[in-house]
Design a protein around this motif. Structure first.
Motif, PDB file in Angstrom:
ATOM      1  N   LEU A  95       0.823  -1.208   0.000  1.00 52.79           N
ATOM      2  CA  LEU A  95       0.000   0.000   0.000  1.00 52.79           C
ATOM      3  C   LEU A  95       0.861   1.264   0.000  1.00 52.79           C
ATOM      4  CD1 LEU A  95      -2.816  -1.069   2.483  1.00 52.79           C
ATOM      5  CD2 LEU A  95      -3.001  -0.844   0.003  1.00 52.79           C
ATOM      6  N   ARG A  96       1.944   1.227   0.743  1.00 55.42           N
ATOM      7  CA  ARG A  96       2.853   2.377   0.735  1.00 55.42           C
ATOM      8  C   ARG A  96       3.408   2.606  -0.670  1.00 55.42           C
ATOM      9  NH1 ARG A  96       5.326  -0.433   5.322  1.00 55.42           N
ATOM     10  NH2 ARG A  96       4.348   0.290   7.260  1.00 55.42           N
ATOM     11  N   GLY A  97       3.809   1.522  -1.313  1.00 59.56           N
ATOM     12  CA  GLY A  97       4.382   1.638  -2.641  1.00 59.56           C
ATOM     13  C   GLY A  97       3.379   2.059  -3.698  1.00 59.56           C
ATOM     14  N   ASP A  98       2.156   1.551  -3.587  1.00 60.41           N
ATOM     15  CA  ASP A  98       1.140   1.828  -4.606  1.00 60.41           C
ATOM     16  C   ASP A  98       0.491   3.189  -4.438  1.00 60.41           C
ATOM     17  OD1 ASP A  98       1.638  -0.664  -5.668  1.00 60.41           O
ATOM     18  OD2 ASP A  98      -0.104  -1.629  -4.726  1.00 60.41           O
ATOM     19  N   HIS A  99       0.374   3.674  -3.185  1.00 60.44           N
ATOM     20  CA  HIS A  99      -0.453   4.867  -2.948  1.00 60.44           C
ATOM     21  C   HIS A  99       0.269   5.996  -2.217  1.00 60.44           C
ATOM     22  CE1 HIS A  99      -3.970   2.679  -4.384  1.00 60.44           C
ATOM     23  NE2 HIS A  99      -3.624   1.665  -3.597  1.00 60.44           N
ATOM     24  N   ASP A 100       1.505   5.766  -1.818  1.00 58.41           N
ATOM     25  CA  ASP A 100       2.281   6.811  -1.149  1.00 58.41           C
ATOM     26  C   ASP A 100       1.556   7.358   0.072  1.00 58.41           C
ATOM     27  OD1 ASP A 100       4.478   8.458  -0.744  1.00 58.41           O
ATOM     28  OD2 ASP A 100       3.637  10.094  -1.941  1.00 58.41           O
ATOM     29  N   VAL A 101       1.080   6.446   0.924  1.00 54.42           N
ATOM     30  CA  VAL A 101       0.427   6.823   2.172  1.00 54.42           C
ATOM     31  C   VAL A 101       1.188   6.188   3.328  1.00 54.42           C
ATOM     32  CG1 VAL A 101      -1.873   7.096   1.148  1.00 54.42           C
ATOM     33  CG2 VAL A 101      -1.174   4.848   2.054  1.00 54.42           C
ATOM     34  N   ALA A 102       1.003   6.734   4.522  1.00 56.92           N
ATOM     35  CA  ALA A 102       1.602   6.149   5.720  1.00 56.92           C
ATOM     36  C   ALA A 102       0.746   4.977   6.182  1.00 56.92           C
ATOM     37  CB  ALA A 102       1.709   7.197   6.825  1.00 56.92           C
ATOM     38  N   VAL A 103       1.379   3.867   6.492  1.00 59.02           N
ATOM     39  CA  VAL A 103       0.645   2.674   6.921  1.00 59.02           C
ATOM     40  C   VAL A 103       1.287   2.124   8.189  1.00 59.02           C
ATOM     41  CG1 VAL A 103      -0.252   0.411   6.289  1.00 59.02           C
ATOM     42  CG2 VAL A 103       0.124   2.133   4.505  1.00 59.02           C
ATOM     43  N   GLU A 104       0.493   2.047   9.237  1.00 65.10           N
ATOM     44  CA  GLU A 104       0.937   1.499  10.527  1.00 65.10           C
ATOM     45  C   GLU A 104       0.380   0.094  10.676  1.00 65.10           C
ATOM     46  OE1 GLU A 104       0.026   2.376  15.265  1.00 65.10           O
ATOM     47  OE2 GLU A 104      -0.313   3.947  13.771  1.00 65.10           O
ATOM     48  N   VAL A 105       1.208  -0.829  11.112  1.00 64.24           N
ATOM     49  CA  VAL A 105       0.792  -2.215  11.330  1.00 64.24           C
ATOM     50  C   VAL A 105       0.569  -2.432  12.827  1.00 64.24           C
ATOM     51  CG1 VAL A 105       1.585  -4.602  11.250  1.00 64.24           C
ATOM     52  CG2 VAL A 105       1.922  -3.113   9.275  1.00 64.24           C
ATOM     53  N   LEU A 106      -0.605  -2.949  13.173  1.00 63.32           N
ATOM     54  CA  LEU A 106      -0.951  -3.177  14.575  1.00 63.32           C
ATOM     55  C   LEU A 106      -1.502  -4.599  14.720  1.00 63.32           C
ATOM     56  CD1 LEU A 106      -1.184  -2.022  17.417  1.00 63.32           C
ATOM     57  CD2 LEU A 106      -3.381  -1.009  16.775  1.00 63.32           C
ATOM     58  N   PRO A 107      -0.629  -5.597  14.852  1.00 66.87           N
ATOM     59  CA  PRO A 107      -1.099  -6.974  14.997  1.00 66.87           C
ATOM     60  C   PRO A 107      -1.872  -7.145  16.304  1.00 66.87           C
ATOM     61  CG  PRO A 107       1.237  -6.895  14.456  1.00 66.87           C
ATOM     62  CD  PRO A 107       0.835  -5.511  14.860  1.00 66.87           C
ATOM     63  N   ALA A 108      -3.034  -7.771  16.222  1.00 69.15           N
ATOM     64  CA  ALA A 108      -3.832  -7.995  17.431  1.00 69.15           C
ATOM     65  C   ALA A 108      -4.894  -9.051  17.160  1.00 69.15           C
ATOM     66  CB  ALA A 108      -4.497  -6.699  17.887  1.00 69.15           C
ATOM     67  N   ASP A 109      -5.098  -9.912  18.142  1.00 73.22           N
ATOM     68  CA  ASP A 109      -6.214 -10.851  18.153  1.00 73.22           C
ATOM     69  C   ASP A 109      -7.321 -10.197  18.971  1.00 73.22           C
ATOM     70  OD1 ASP A 109      -8.047 -12.866  18.469  1.00 73.22           O
ATOM     71  OD2 ASP A 109      -6.599 -14.384  19.110  1.00 73.22           O
ATOM     72  N   LEU A 110      -8.367  -9.770  18.319  1.00 69.59           N
ATOM     73  CA  LEU A 110      -9.399  -8.979  18.981  1.00 69.59           C
ATOM     74  C   LEU A 110     -10.270  -9.800  19.924  1.00 69.59           C
ATOM     75  CD1 LEU A 110     -10.477  -6.648  16.028  1.00 69.59           C
ATOM     76  CD2 LEU A 110      -8.733  -6.271  17.801  1.00 69.59           C
TER      77      LEU A 110
END
Length: 255
Positions: A48-63
């Motif tokens: 997504l960063r490469g395709d759209h030039d946006v900031a992307v934060e990853v937050l792994p979580a089991d809800l």
């Protein structure tokens, strides 16, 4: 042109959640991606960063885990990193009937489909109301209109909650849209070990169409989004048909 703000998407590593992430990134949203699979999220974020030039934060979580759910709640409530849109998408279904499922599995599904939506919505709505703008998209299901066991019951709660919240928070500048997908071509059914033959071909939707329609309905401030002409007909019809007749279709898939 100013940024539309940050969107947090749960269940963002595949299916409908991944498509929401793609289309929101295409609109210029920075993203917070939530799912259990860190490696998969990391790859999605890089794409997504490469395709759209946006900031992307990853937050792994089991809800389903209350502690990990709390981490996502804290992120939503962080005043220094505001989240403008929350997409409550994470979910799973169960193939078997209620008494054939282990009660802990049933509890986990309820925790994900209801408790997580409740708590994340609460965490997001407070800061949004203070700012006077924001939005929620809660992914429900057309199954909410049918007597289809505990999955349908949980989704019926999502519908009721979303309909109330849409009216309650509209004066605060917040849009709440409840998306009710029908059968959608994602990994959802394969994870349930339910084949594509569980419903006729004409009932299956593509995820890109589904999300595009949902975002258009959100932009219009609609309380419900029911993509697909077939489901726009079937959803109100289901409310009028006796439950005893509808239950004959219990063997079909759930979303």
């Amino acid at each position: 042109m100013s940024s539309p703000g940050t969107a947090l998407v749960t269940g963002a590593s595949s299916g409908i959640g991944l498509e929401f992430a793609r289309q929101l990134a295409g609109r210029g949203h920075d993203l917070v991606l939530v799912a259990r699979d860190r490696d998969r999220l990391t790859q999605v974020a890089a794409d997504l960063r490469g395709d759209h030039d946006v900031a992307v934060e990853v937050l792994p979580a089991d809800l389903v885990d209350r502690g990990q759910l709390g981490t996502v709640e804290q992120r939503l409530a962080d005043p220094d990193r505001p989240v403008e849109m929350l997409v409550n998408n994470a979910g799973f279904g169960l193939k078997h009937r209620f008494l054939d499922n282990d009660i802990e599995v049933e509890q986990a599904m309820l925790d994900l489909l209801v408790t997580a939506v409740l708590r994340l919505s609460h965490a997001a709505l407070g800061p949004m109301a203070e700012r006077g703008h924001g939005g929620l998209i809660n992914v429900s299901s057309v199954a909410a209109f049918l007597p289809r066991g505990t999955y349908s019951a949980a989704k019926a709660w999502v519908n009721s909650f979303g309909e109330w919240a849409a009216t309650e928070y509209r004066p605060s500048g917040i849009t709440v849209t409840t998306l009710c997908p029908g059968f959608t071509r994602t990994e959802f059914h394969s994870r349930m070990q339910v084949g594509r033959d569980s419903a006729p071909d004409f009932l299956w939707l593509d995820a890109d169409f589904l999300v595009r329609t949902a975002l258009a309905d959100f932009d219009k401030g609609r309380t419900f989004s029911i993509p697909g002409t077939q489901y726009k007909v079937l959803a109100p019809l289901a409310r009028a048909v006796p439950s005893s007749l509808l239950q004959r279709f219990q063997s079909m898939g759930r979303r």
